[in-house]
Every structure is written in C-alpha cells, then in structure tokens.
Design a protein around this motif. Structure first.
Motif: not given
Length: 67
Positions: A51-64
């Motif tokens: 779940l944390l990996a999923y959230w961090q993937s979404k966060a990376r996308q948002a930061l891009r």
C-alpha cells in the motif's frame, strides 16, 4: 494530490524497530521457521508495504506534474 501531501507521502517509511522486525521475519521465512503468528505478522507488513509503494507511486506522479 497537493504537492505538500505528495512530499509527505514520499517521506513515509517503517520506523527503524519495525524495519528490523521485518528483516527478522524475512530471515525466518527464508529458513522456513516462521510460526503461524509470525507468518500472519509478515503478511500484514507486506500488505502495508504494498500500500505504501502504491501511495508513493501516486505521489511521484503528482510531483512530476507542473505546479
């Protein structure tokens, strides 16, 4: 997702003591010596990690995204 939220999510990780416990459980799993309770504990850690990996993937996308 706001930039501050994404940055906060990227900083999330298991506390040091929990990370050590995960390492211990993984070692026991590799040796096939986990008890049923330990197996359930490790599975819970794995689910949280996924779940944390999923959230961090979404966060990376948002930061891009441009601000």
């Amino acid at each position: 997702m706001t930039r501050p939220l994404a940055e906060s999510i990227m900083e999330l990780d298991f506390p040091e003591g929990e990370a050590a416990r995960i390492d211990e459980l993984n070692a026991k799993a590799n040796e096939s010596t986990l008890t049923d309770d330990e197996r359930a504990e490790l599975e819970a850690y794995i689910n949280i990690s996924d779940l944390l990996a999923y959230w961090q993937s979404k966060a990376r996308q948002a930061l891009r995204q441009p601000a």
